[in-house]
Design a protein around this motif. Structure first.
Motif, PDB file in Angstrom:
ATOM      1  N   GLY A  51     -22.350  -3.097  19.973  1.00 14.32           N
ATOM      2  CA  GLY A  51     -22.838  -3.978  20.770  1.00 14.32           C
ATOM      3  C   GLY A  51     -22.059  -4.562  21.994  1.00 14.32           C
ATOM      4  O   GLY A  51     -22.327  -5.264  22.667  1.00 14.32           O
ATOM      5  N   GLY A  52     -20.770  -4.046  21.974  1.00  9.39           N
ATOM      6  CA  GLY A  52     -19.692  -4.306  23.014  1.00  9.39           C
ATOM      7  C   GLY A  52     -19.877  -3.513  24.303  1.00  9.39           C
ATOM      8  O   GLY A  52     -20.700  -2.278  24.156  1.00  9.39           O
ATOM      9  N   ILE A  53     -19.255  -3.895  25.298  1.00  9.08           N
ATOM     10  CA  ILE A  53     -19.408  -3.360  26.673  1.00  9.08           C
ATOM     11  C   ILE A  53     -17.988  -3.744  27.380  1.00  9.08           C
ATOM     12  O   ILE A  53     -17.563  -4.610  27.234  1.00  9.08           O
ATOM     13  CB  ILE A  53     -20.621  -4.019  27.537  1.00  9.08           C
ATOM     14  N   VAL A  54     -17.585  -2.654  28.132  1.00 10.79           N
ATOM     15  CA  VAL A  54     -16.488  -2.933  28.991  1.00 10.79           C
ATOM     16  C   VAL A  54     -16.688  -2.419  30.314  1.00 10.79           C
ATOM     17  O   VAL A  54     -17.236  -1.253  30.504  1.00 10.79           O
ATOM     18  CB  VAL A  54     -15.191  -1.745  28.445  1.00 10.79           C
ATOM     19  N   CYS A  55     -16.585  -3.236  31.224  1.00  7.28           N
ATOM     20  CA  CYS A  55     -16.916  -3.038  32.719  1.00  7.28           C
ATOM     21  C   CYS A  55     -15.713  -3.240  33.452  1.00  7.28           C
ATOM     22  O   CYS A  55     -14.878  -4.367  33.623  1.00  7.28           O
ATOM     23  CB  CYS A  55     -17.972  -3.979  33.278  1.00  7.28           C
ATOM     24  N   LEU A  56     -15.086  -2.239  34.190  1.00  5.40           N
ATOM     25  CA  LEU A  56     -13.950  -2.531  35.001  1.00  5.40           C
ATOM     26  C   LEU A  56     -14.268  -2.019  36.385  1.00  5.40           C
ATOM     27  O   LEU A  56     -15.034  -1.009  36.751  1.00  5.40           O
ATOM     28  CB  LEU A  56     -12.837  -1.293  34.728  1.00  5.40           C
ATOM     29  N   ALA A  57     -13.798  -2.748  37.392  1.00  7.95           N
ATOM     30  CA  ALA A  57     -14.027  -2.530  38.782  1.00  7.95           C
ATOM     31  C   ALA A  57     -13.013  -2.737  39.507  1.00  7.95           C
ATOM     32  O   ALA A  57     -11.904  -3.663  39.510  1.00  7.95           O
ATOM     33  CB  ALA A  57     -15.145  -3.618  39.215  1.00  7.95           C
ATOM     34  N   HIS A  58     -12.641  -1.865  40.695  1.00  7.35           N
ATOM     35  CA  HIS A  58     -11.473  -1.712  41.731  1.00  7.35           C
ATOM     36  C   HIS A  58     -12.286  -1.389  42.922  1.00  7.35           C
ATOM     37  O   HIS A  58     -12.016  -0.382  43.329  1.00  7.35           O
ATOM     38  CB  HIS A  58     -10.554  -1.047  41.216  1.00  7.35           C
ATOM     39  N   PRO A  59     -13.282  -2.105  43.433  1.00  5.56           N
ATOM     40  CA  PRO A  59     -14.179  -1.779  44.447  1.00  5.56           C
ATOM     41  C   PRO A  59     -13.658  -1.590  46.011  1.00  5.56           C
ATOM     42  O   PRO A  59     -14.337  -1.007  46.501  1.00  5.56           O
ATOM     43  CB  PRO A  59     -15.298  -2.920  44.269  1.00  5.56           C
TER      44      PRO A  59
ATOM     45  N   ALA B  48     -15.788   1.789  39.997  1.00  7.94           N
ATOM     46  CA  ALA B  48     -16.296   1.002  38.764  1.00  7.94           C
ATOM     47  C   ALA B  48     -16.518   1.991  37.539  1.00  7.94           C
ATOM     48  O   ALA B  48     -16.975   2.953  37.825  1.00  7.94           O
ATOM     49  CB  ALA B  48     -17.503   0.309  39.182  1.00  7.94           C
ATOM     50  N   ILE B  49     -16.438   1.456  36.163  1.00  5.30           N
ATOM     51  CA  ILE B  49     -16.718   2.178  35.043  1.00  5.30           C
ATOM     52  C   ILE B  49     -17.419   1.019  34.077  1.00  5.30           C
ATOM     53  O   ILE B  49     -17.007  -0.020  34.290  1.00  5.30           O
ATOM     54  CB  ILE B  49     -15.615   3.092  34.641  1.00  5.30           C
ATOM     55  N   TRP B  50     -18.640   1.594  33.766  1.00  4.36           N
ATOM     56  CA  TRP B  50     -19.264   0.802  32.585  1.00  4.36           C
ATOM     57  C   TRP B  50     -19.293   1.819  31.257  1.00  4.36           C
ATOM     58  O   TRP B  50     -19.603   2.801  31.537  1.00  4.36           O
ATOM     59  CB  TRP B  50     -20.535   0.765  33.197  1.00  4.36           C
ATOM     60  N   VAL B  51     -18.904   1.214  30.132  1.00  2.32           N
ATOM     61  CA  VAL B  51     -18.911   1.778  28.874  1.00  2.32           C
ATOM     62  C   VAL B  51     -19.563   1.106  27.995  1.00  2.32           C
ATOM     63  O   VAL B  51     -18.930  -0.126  27.677  1.00  2.32           O
ATOM     64  CB  VAL B  51     -17.516   2.453  28.417  1.00  2.32           C
ATOM     65  N   ARG B  52     -20.509   1.388  27.104  1.00  2.00           N
ATOM     66  CA  ARG B  52     -21.364   0.221  26.315  1.00  2.00           C
ATOM     67  C   ARG B  52     -21.425   1.066  24.889  1.00  2.00           C
ATOM     68  O   ARG B  52     -21.679   2.081  25.004  1.00  2.00           O
ATOM     69  CB  ARG B  52     -22.590  -0.070  26.773  1.00  2.00           C
ATOM     70  N   ASN B  53     -21.096   0.529  23.964  1.00  5.47           N
ATOM     71  CA  ASN B  53     -21.475   0.983  22.467  1.00  5.47           C
ATOM     72  C   ASN B  53     -22.790   0.503  22.261  1.00  5.47           C
ATOM     73  O   ASN B  53     -23.079  -0.844  22.107  1.00  5.47           O
ATOM     74  CB  ASN B  53     -20.205   0.442  21.403  1.00  5.47           C
ATOM     75  N   ARG B  54     -23.512   1.561  22.026  1.00  7.85           N
ATOM     76  CA  ARG B  54     -24.964   1.120  22.008  1.00  7.85           C
ATOM     77  C   ARG B  54     -25.487   0.810  20.373  1.00  7.85           C
ATOM     78  O   ARG B  54     -26.286   0.118  20.262  1.00  7.85           O
ATOM     79  CB  ARG B  54     -26.115   2.265  22.570  1.00  7.85           C
ATOM     80  N   ASN B  55     -24.620   0.943  19.580  1.00  6.33           N
ATOM     81  CA  ASN B  55     -24.720   0.656  18.120  1.00  6.33           C
ATOM     82  C   ASN B  55     -24.840  -0.977  18.145  1.00  6.33           C
ATOM     83  O   ASN B  55     -24.272  -1.539  18.840  1.00  6.33           O
ATOM     84  CB  ASN B  55     -23.798   0.994  17.209  1.00  6.33           C
ATOM     85  N   SER B  56     -25.992  -1.543  17.160  1.00  7.85           N
ATOM     86  CA  SER B  56     -26.231  -2.881  17.358  1.00  7.85           C
ATOM     87  C   SER B  56     -25.331  -3.461  16.023  1.00  7.85           C
ATOM     88  O   SER B  56     -25.357  -4.692  15.852  1.00  7.85           O
ATOM     89  CB  SER B  56     -27.602  -3.087  17.224  1.00  7.85           C
ATOM     90  N   SER B  57     -24.997  -2.621  14.961  1.00  3.98           N
ATOM     91  CA  SER B  57     -24.311  -3.110  14.007  1.00  3.98           C
ATOM     92  C   SER B  57     -23.487  -2.139  13.402  1.00  3.98           C
ATOM     93  O   SER B  57     -23.294  -1.062  13.843  1.00  3.98           O
ATOM     94  CB  SER B  57     -25.365  -3.833  12.889  1.00  3.98           C
TER      95      SER B  57
END
Length: 170
Positions: A129-137, A89-98
């Motif tokens: 504010g976006g997030i990408v979560c990918l999983a291949h558990p 699994a990978i989680w990547v988030r752009n923490r900028n709010s605007s």
């Protein structure tokens, strides 16, 4: 040294949508849910490695390349090197709010890790504010000496981000 890892993947999207046509109201209320407990191990549905970076930043127009076979992490006045053979699994988030600062993920020029993408040059654009979560558990995506680098690049402004990887080192 003894290690132990337990993880839980939990992705959820819920909604209530209502539309009125004439005097008739129609409502669609639902949710999509994926949950998976990940136990310690190196088999299907298991993981034994975790790495994260929760407060890094990239100035506009710069990038960083992560070597998934040699990721350092500081713990308690020491450094630990984490190496992956599989990413579950990978989680990547752009923490900028605007703003307009986009975090691009993927497309490394040398030894690109592109297993979840169609082509080695493919990138995912994560807006503020976006997030990408990918999983291949179950099986995971392979990491090896020719497929090991993940590029993160800030485009259109400075980007604050977070990333977490869950996987296996055989």
């Amino acid at each position: 040294m003894s290690t132990s890892l337990r993880a839980k993947l939990h992705y959820e999207l819920g909604w209530t949508w209502q539309d009125t046509i004439g005097s008739t109201a129609t409502t669609n209320s639902n949710r999509l849910l994926f949950q998976r407990e990940i136990s310690e191990g190196s088999g299907e549905g298991q993981a034994n490695r975790f790495w994260d970076a929760t407060e890094p930043s990239l100035p506009s127009g710069t990038n960083t390349t992560l070597d998934l076979t040699s990721l350092e992490r500081s713990f308690f006045d020491g450094t630990v090197t984490i190496s992956f053979d599989l990413i579950k699994a990978i989680w990547v988030r752009n923490r900028n709010s605007s703003g307009t600062a986009v975090l691009q993920v993927g497309g490394a020029s040398s030894a690109p890790w592109s297993a979840p993408f169609v082509n080695p040059t493919d990138r995912i654009m994560i807006s503020p504010g976006g997030i990408v979560c990918l999983a291949h558990p179950e099986e995971g995506w392979a990491v090896d000496s020719t497929h090991k680098t993940l590029l993160l690049e800030a485009v259109g402004g400075d980007v604050e981000y977070e990333i977490a990887l869950l996987g296996v080192n055989s």
